[in-house]
Design a protein around this motif. Structure first.
Motif, PDB file in Angstrom:
ATOM      1  N   HIS A   1       0.740  -1.380  -0.055  1.00  0.00           N
ATOM      2  CA  HIS A   1      -0.064   0.124   0.108  1.00  0.00           C
ATOM      3  C   HIS A   1       0.739   1.378  -0.149  1.00  0.00           C
ATOM      4  N   LEU A   2       2.203   1.057   0.176  1.00  0.00           N
ATOM      5  CA  LEU A   2       3.119   2.212   0.123  1.00  0.00           C
ATOM      6  C   LEU A   2       2.889   3.461   1.037  1.00  0.00           C
ATOM      7  N   ASP A   3       2.095   4.402   0.426  1.00  0.00           N
ATOM      8  CA  ASP A   3       2.016   5.751   1.110  1.00  0.00           C
ATOM      9  C   ASP A   3       0.591   5.733   1.977  1.00  0.00           C
ATOM     10  N   PHE A   4      -0.536   4.740   1.712  1.00  0.00           N
ATOM     11  CA  PHE A   4      -1.652   4.639   2.119  1.00  0.00           C
ATOM     12  C   PHE A   4      -2.594   5.823   1.726  1.00  0.00           C
ATOM     13  N   SER A   5      -2.322   6.635   0.755  1.00  0.00           N
ATOM     14  CA  SER A   5      -3.306   7.587   0.336  1.00  0.00           C
ATOM     15  C   SER A   5      -4.524   7.102  -0.110  1.00  0.00           C
ATOM     16  N   GLU A   6      -4.661   5.797  -0.767  1.00  0.00           N
ATOM     17  CA  GLU A   6      -6.048   5.220  -1.349  1.00  0.00           C
ATOM     18  C   GLU A   6      -6.397   4.105  -0.576  1.00  0.00           C
ATOM     19  N   THR A   7      -5.962   4.088   0.745  1.00  0.00           N
ATOM     20  CA  THR A   7      -6.158   2.945   1.669  1.00  0.00           C
ATOM     21  C   THR A   7      -6.962   3.481   3.017  1.00  0.00           C
ATOM     22  N   ALA A   8      -7.974   2.575   3.394  1.00  0.00           N
ATOM     23  CA  ALA A   8      -8.612   2.714   4.641  1.00  0.00           C
ATOM     24  C   ALA A   8      -8.369   1.204   5.481  1.00  0.00           C
ATOM     25  N   ILE A   9      -7.827   1.167   6.508  1.00  0.00           N
ATOM     26  CA  ILE A   9      -7.558   0.336   7.486  1.00  0.00           C
ATOM     27  C   ILE A   9      -9.078   0.145   8.423  1.00  0.00           C
ATOM     28  N   ILE A  10      -9.740  -1.158   8.591  1.00  0.00           N
ATOM     29  CA  ILE A  10     -10.984  -1.138   9.380  1.00  0.00           C
ATOM     30  C   ILE A  10     -10.581  -2.336  10.226  1.00  0.00           C
ATOM     31  N   GLY A  11     -10.743  -2.036  11.713  1.00  0.00           N
ATOM     32  CA  GLY A  11     -10.812  -2.968  12.583  1.00  0.00           C
ATOM     33  C   GLY A  11     -12.393  -3.595  12.846  1.00  0.00           C
ATOM     34  N   LEU A  12     -12.211  -4.985  12.964  1.00  0.00           N
ATOM     35  CA  LEU A  12     -13.788  -5.174  13.253  1.00  0.00           C
ATOM     36  C   LEU A  12     -13.830  -5.663  14.653  1.00  0.00           C
ATOM     37  N   GLN A  13     -15.188  -5.056  15.270  1.00  0.00           N
ATOM     38  CA  GLN A  13     -15.392  -5.296  16.731  1.00  0.00           C
ATOM     39  C   GLN A  13     -15.797  -6.499  16.800  1.00  0.00           C
ATOM     40  N   PRO A  14     -15.530  -7.165  17.984  1.00  0.00           N
ATOM     41  CA  PRO A  14     -14.940  -6.312  19.166  1.00  0.00           C
ATOM     42  C   PRO A  14     -13.294  -6.630  19.117  1.00  0.00           C
ATOM     43  N   ARG A  15     -12.760  -7.897  18.976  1.00  0.00           N
ATOM     44  CA  ARG A  15     -11.634  -8.041  19.356  1.00  0.00           C
ATOM     45  C   ARG A  15     -10.636  -7.782  18.247  1.00  0.00           C
TER      46      ARG A  15
ATOM     47  N   ILE B   1      -2.947   7.846   8.428  1.00  0.00           N
ATOM     48  CA  ILE B   1      -3.492   6.762   7.677  1.00  0.00           C
ATOM     49  C   ILE B   1      -4.886   6.659   8.258  1.00  0.00           C
ATOM     50  N   VAL B   2      -5.814   6.488   7.233  1.00  0.00           N
ATOM     51  CA  VAL B   2      -7.199   6.395   7.356  1.00  0.00           C
ATOM     52  C   VAL B   2      -7.698   4.988   8.077  1.00  0.00           C
ATOM     53  N   TYR B   3      -8.075   5.257   9.376  1.00  0.00           N
ATOM     54  CA  TYR B   3      -8.459   4.145  10.298  1.00  0.00           C
ATOM     55  C   TYR B   3      -9.944   4.060  10.983  1.00  0.00           C
ATOM     56  N   GLY B   4     -10.659   3.001  10.694  1.00  0.00           N
ATOM     57  CA  GLY B   4     -12.063   3.133  11.532  1.00  0.00           C
ATOM     58  C   GLY B   4     -12.325   1.799  12.123  1.00  0.00           C
ATOM     59  N   ARG B   5     -13.265   1.587  12.875  1.00  0.00           N
ATOM     60  CA  ARG B   5     -13.691   0.553  13.400  1.00  0.00           C
ATOM     61  C   ARG B   5     -15.388   0.443  13.107  1.00  0.00           C
ATOM     62  N   LEU B   6     -15.571  -1.031  12.820  1.00  0.00           N
ATOM     63  CA  LEU B   6     -16.693  -1.511  12.102  1.00  0.00           C
ATOM     64  C   LEU B   6     -17.501  -2.588  13.170  1.00  0.00           C
ATOM     65  N   ASP B   7     -18.654  -2.317  13.375  1.00  0.00           N
ATOM     66  CA  ASP B   7     -19.442  -3.237  14.166  1.00  0.00           C
ATOM     67  C   ASP B   7     -20.462  -3.535  13.176  1.00  0.00           C
ATOM     68  N   PHE B   8     -20.601  -5.019  13.346  1.00  0.00           N
ATOM     69  CA  PHE B   8     -21.363  -5.744  12.310  1.00  0.00           C
ATOM     70  C   PHE B   8     -22.299  -6.598  12.806  1.00  0.00           C
TER      71      PHE B   8
ATOM     72  N   GLN C   1     -28.332  -8.898  22.085  1.00  0.00           N
ATOM     73  CA  GLN C   1     -26.811  -8.426  21.512  1.00  0.00           C
ATOM     74  C   GLN C   1     -26.696  -7.002  21.516  1.00  0.00           C
ATOM     75  N   ALA C   2     -25.601  -6.603  22.151  1.00  0.00           N
ATOM     76  CA  ALA C   2     -25.309  -5.325  22.595  1.00  0.00           C
ATOM     77  C   ALA C   2     -24.254  -4.808  21.379  1.00  0.00           C
ATOM     78  N   PRO C   3     -24.595  -3.946  20.539  1.00  0.00           N
ATOM     79  CA  PRO C   3     -23.574  -3.559  19.358  1.00  0.00           C
ATOM     80  C   PRO C   3     -22.627  -2.931  20.175  1.00  0.00           C
ATOM     81  N   ASP C   4     -21.321  -3.021  19.542  1.00  0.00           N
ATOM     82  CA  ASP C   4     -20.157  -1.886  20.047  1.00  0.00           C
ATOM     83  C   ASP C   4     -20.300  -0.712  18.904  1.00  0.00           C
ATOM     84  N   ARG C   5     -19.512   0.228  18.957  1.00  0.00           N
ATOM     85  CA  ARG C   5     -19.499   1.371  18.529  1.00  0.00           C
ATOM     86  C   ARG C   5     -19.010   1.388  17.043  1.00  0.00           C
TER      87      ARG C   5
END
Length: 189
Positions: free
Chosen positions: A39-53, A74-81, A95-99
């Protein structure tokens, strides 16, 4: 008291360490370097962590990426599904959703989903369904710390893998994070 000692002795003998603290650190470094290569400079990339762990995993990877690249943007987010799962109402009670924290555009971006353990593939499928509510990425990649490769129910494979393990279906892989569990370790139960 004797029962508790017996119980914990039995539990301790059934645990097998897959990655200790040092091995986990090396694995995280390797995975972060693989992302930098692709991904080199991450200018076109988004990193997304999956809730919870998966969030603990992605937080660590983001920290390492910032150290390696010097890029603090670096564009970074968290996803609850939670509500996209196909087993939402199966004997799990309420079920209690995360943020979910995705305050950026994913349309046309290369998205990398991060989760700690890939088992049946159902979590990843649900996460991709939830992700599409935020737009249509150009590409989606999957990074997992642990790939339980012979227990897949859906045709989902990781693009980046820390460790592949062969397990029985009834066994459980647990990733312990210092921030949540007090220590860094991956164990097989």
């Amino acid at each position: 008291m004797r029962f508790l000692r017996y119980f914990w002795t039995k539990i301790a003998t059934k645990l097998k360490t897959l990655l200790d603290r040092h091995q986990l650190h090396i694995t995280l470094q390797r995975l972060a370097h693989q992302l930098v290569e692709n991904h080199l400079d991450f200018s076109e990339t988004a990193i997304i962590g999956l809730q919870p762990r998966g969030v603990y995993f992605s937080d660590r990877i983001i920290s390492i990426l910032k150290d390696i690249t010097g890029n603090n943007d670096i564009v970074y987010g968290r996803l609850d599904f939670t509500f996209y799962r196909d087993d939402l109402h199966k004997d799990k009670g309420l079920q209690a959703p995360d943020r979910t924290d995705i305050n950026f555009e994913i349309e046309g971006k290369r998205v990398v989903l991060l989760d700690d353990v890939l088992h049946t593939g159902r979590t990843t499928r649900a996460a991709m369904d939830a992700l599409l509510d935020f737009g249509r990425p150009r590409e989606v990649e999957l990074m997992t710390l642990i790939d339980r490769r012979f227990s897949r129910e859906l045709p989902i494979q990781p693009d980046y893998t820390g460790l592949s393990v062969d397990t029985l279906f009834e066994q459980k892989v647990k990733v312990l994070w210092k921030e949540k569990d007090g220590k860094d370790e991956v164990v097989l139960l």
